[in-house]
Design a protein around this motif. Structure first.
Motif, short mmCIF file in Angstrom:
data_model
loop_
_atom_site.label_atom_id
_atom_site.label_comp_id
_atom_site.label_asym_id
_atom_site.label_seq_id
_atom_site.Cartn_x
_atom_site.Cartn_y
_atom_site.Cartn_z
N GLY A 35 36.90 25.59 109.68
CA GLY A 35 36.12 24.62 110.42
C GLY A 35 36.74 23.24 110.53
N ARG A 36 37.94 23.06 109.98
CA ARG A 36 38.57 21.74 109.99
C ARG A 36 39.52 21.59 111.17
NH1 ARG A 36 37.48 18.83 105.68
NH2 ARG A 36 39.23 17.44 106.09
N PRO A 37 39.87 20.35 111.53
CA PRO A 37 40.80 20.13 112.65
C PRO A 37 42.19 20.67 112.32
CG PRO A 37 39.64 18.09 112.05
CD PRO A 37 39.36 19.08 110.96
N GLU A 38 42.96 20.91 113.38
CA GLU A 38 44.36 21.32 113.19
C GLU A 38 45.18 20.14 112.65
OE1 GLU A 38 45.40 24.27 113.44
OE2 GLU A 38 43.92 25.32 114.68
N PRO A 39 46.16 20.40 111.82
CA PRO A 39 46.49 21.71 111.24
C PRO A 39 45.51 22.05 110.10
CG PRO A 39 47.98 20.04 110.38
CD PRO A 39 47.11 19.35 111.39
N LYS A 40 44.92 23.19 110.18
CA LYS A 40 43.91 23.58 109.20
C LYS A 40 44.57 23.81 107.83
CE LYS A 40 41.24 25.81 112.89
NZ LYS A 40 40.23 24.76 113.06
N PRO A 41 43.95 23.31 106.76
CA PRO A 41 44.60 23.34 105.44
C PRO A 41 44.38 24.65 104.69
CG PRO A 41 42.54 22.16 105.28
CD PRO A 41 42.69 22.54 106.74
N TYR A 42 44.85 25.75 105.28
CA TYR A 42 44.66 27.05 104.62
C TYR A 42 45.38 27.10 103.28
CZ TYR A 42 42.53 28.84 108.90
OH TYR A 42 41.70 29.04 109.97
N LEU A 43 44.93 28.00 102.42
CA LEU A 43 45.47 28.11 101.07
C LEU A 43 46.86 28.73 101.07
CD1 LEU A 43 42.20 29.40 99.38
CD2 LEU A 43 43.21 27.12 99.12
N LYS A 44 47.64 28.32 100.09
CA LYS A 44 49.00 28.85 99.91
C LYS A 44 49.26 29.00 98.42
CE LYS A 44 50.98 24.18 100.22
NZ LYS A 44 49.65 23.56 100.13
N PRO A 45 50.27 29.81 98.05
CA PRO A 45 50.59 29.96 96.63
C PRO A 45 50.82 28.61 95.96
CG PRO A 45 51.73 31.62 97.91
CD PRO A 45 51.10 30.69 98.91
N GLY A 46 50.28 28.47 94.76
CA GLY A 46 50.38 27.24 94.01
C GLY A 46 49.15 26.36 94.11
N ASP A 47 48.33 26.58 95.14
CA ASP A 47 47.09 25.81 95.27
C ASP A 47 46.12 26.19 94.15
OD1 ASP A 47 47.94 24.47 97.52
OD2 ASP A 47 46.86 25.75 98.94
N VAL A 48 45.25 25.26 93.80
CA VAL A 48 44.22 25.48 92.79
C VAL A 48 42.85 25.24 93.42
CG1 VAL A 48 43.24 24.71 90.59
CG2 VAL A 48 45.73 24.87 90.87
N VAL A 49 41.98 26.23 93.30
CA VAL A 49 40.62 26.14 93.83
C VAL A 49 39.65 26.11 92.65
CG1 VAL A 49 38.86 27.21 95.29
CG2 VAL A 49 41.28 27.39 95.91
N GLU A 50 38.72 25.17 92.69
CA GLU A 50 37.65 25.09 91.69
C GLU A 50 36.32 25.08 92.43
OE1 GLU A 50 38.85 22.35 88.16
OE2 GLU A 50 39.90 21.59 89.94
N LEU A 51 35.32 25.78 91.88
CA LEU A 51 34.03 25.85 92.54
C LEU A 51 32.92 25.97 91.51
CD1 LEU A 51 33.62 29.46 93.90
CD2 LEU A 51 35.87 28.63 93.26
N THR A 52 31.74 25.49 91.90
CA THR A 52 30.61 25.52 90.99
C THR A 52 29.32 25.61 91.77
OG1 THR A 52 29.56 24.36 89.13
CG2 THR A 52 30.38 23.00 90.91
N ILE A 53 28.32 26.21 91.15
CA ILE A 53 26.95 26.20 91.66
C ILE A 53 26.07 25.71 90.52
CG2 ILE A 53 25.03 27.55 92.60
CD1 ILE A 53 27.02 29.45 93.83
N GLU A 54 25.16 24.84 90.86
CA GLU A 54 24.28 24.21 89.87
C GLU A 54 23.63 25.24 88.95
OE1 GLU A 54 20.28 21.35 90.01
OE2 GLU A 54 21.28 22.00 91.85
N GLY A 55 23.89 25.10 87.65
CA GLY A 55 23.28 25.96 86.66
C GLY A 55 23.93 27.32 86.47
N LEU A 56 24.92 27.66 87.31
CA LEU A 56 25.50 29.00 87.28
C LEU A 56 26.95 29.01 86.79
CD1 LEU A 56 24.12 30.54 90.60
CD2 LEU A 56 23.06 30.45 88.33
N GLY A 57 27.51 27.84 86.49
CA GLY A 57 28.86 27.80 85.94
C GLY A 57 29.91 27.40 86.95
#
Length: 284
Positions: A253-275
């Motif tokens: 959903g982002r403008p070009e150039p879209k920042p798709y994931l590549k090797p070496g990237d780090v993704v962190e995610l959380t949901i309230e109360g679920l870790g």
């Protein structure tokens, strides 16, 4: 309760995170955390009682955390289920839930490596609320009946390869079922600890940059309706998982150039109360 599974991949043991944040061993009480356990009210009551009386032995907090659920039956996914995500991709809000499937063998632990598929140039991120079924359900007649079949909730990362998904013909499944494309956990949080699944914040960062910051209140089809709706088309069994969609902020959903994931990237995610999850990407 916060149920989880710890240890080497393929040899995880059942555990519980107590109210003080101490990891407790459930191996002497139940064989594993799976659909059979979730459907067994007596066994769950024994686990709760042992957690309350402090009789469970402690485990090393440094153990690897695996997926919190073993022997998943099926993973049913809902696409375009947030108003802001539909808008960012230029799609109209669907009149009925958009349904696709992920294979259970895409599931890995919350901090395991995610593999960028060979030939991929559009690997994307999606933080999602996962619903875990604990009671057999077919043709639910109400939202109350649907929610009564929910055993608990977890954080899911619905990793997607957009070229495979959208540009290669056929169904979405090709972009959704690559190896490691469904980190799950760290915990399966029982439904009694999530009184309102429509009041949870979801966040995701890529290389420390906040990319998704949403709330389940923005879901087009809330959890109760998703579960009720799916039960009209398929039988839901204990140990099935439903990924309920992602909020705005994906690379697609982002403008070009879209920042798709590549090797070496780090993704962190959380949901309230679920870790929280953290994955480093590597080439397949």
């Amino acid at each position: 309760m916060k149920l989880l599974r710890v240890g080497p991949a393929g040899a995880e043991r059942p555990a519980l995170l107590d109210q003080d944040g101490v990891l407790r061993d459930l191996g002497g009480l139940v064989p594993d955390i799976d659909g059979a356990l979730l459907a067994d009210e007596a066994a769950l009551a024994r686990v709760a009682a042992a957690a309350a009386d402090g009789s469970l032995p402690a485990l090393d907090a440094g153990l690897r955390v695996g997926p919190p659920l073993a022997r998943i039956g099926k993973i049913v996914c809902i696409g375009l289920n947030y108003h802001d995500h539909a808008a960012e991709t230029g799609a109209q809000a669907p009149s009925e839930p958009v349904v696709f499937m992920k294979a259970p063998d895409t599931v890995v632990g919350p901090d395991d490596t995610v593999l960028v598929p060979r030939g991929s140039v559009k690997t994307d991120w999606e933080v999602e609320l996962a619903v875990v079924i604990g009671r057999e359900l077919r043709y639910a007649a109400s939202h109350e009946e649907a929610l009564a079949a929910v055993a608990g909730y977890a954080v899911a990362h619905d990793v997607s390869e957009r070229e495979f998904q959208i540009e290669r013909g056929g169904q979405w499944d090709k972009g959704k079922n690559c190896e490691t494309f469904n980190p799950l956990g760290p915990w399966l949080v029982t439904a009694d600890e999530v009184p309102d699944p429509q009041a949870l914040s979801l966040k995701l960062w890529v290389n420390g940059v906040l990319r998704q910051d949403g709330t389940t209140a923005d879901q087009i089809f809330p959890v109760a309706e998703v579960v009720r709706y799916l039960s009209q088309f398929m039988t839901l069994y204990p140990g099935d998982v439903i990924n309920t969609g992602t909020p705005a902020g994906v690379a697609l959903g982002r403008p070009e150039p879209k920042p798709y994931l590549k090797p070496g990237d780090v993704v962190e995610l959380t949901i309230e109360g679920l870790g929280r999850q953290r994955q480093e990407l590597a080439p397949a």
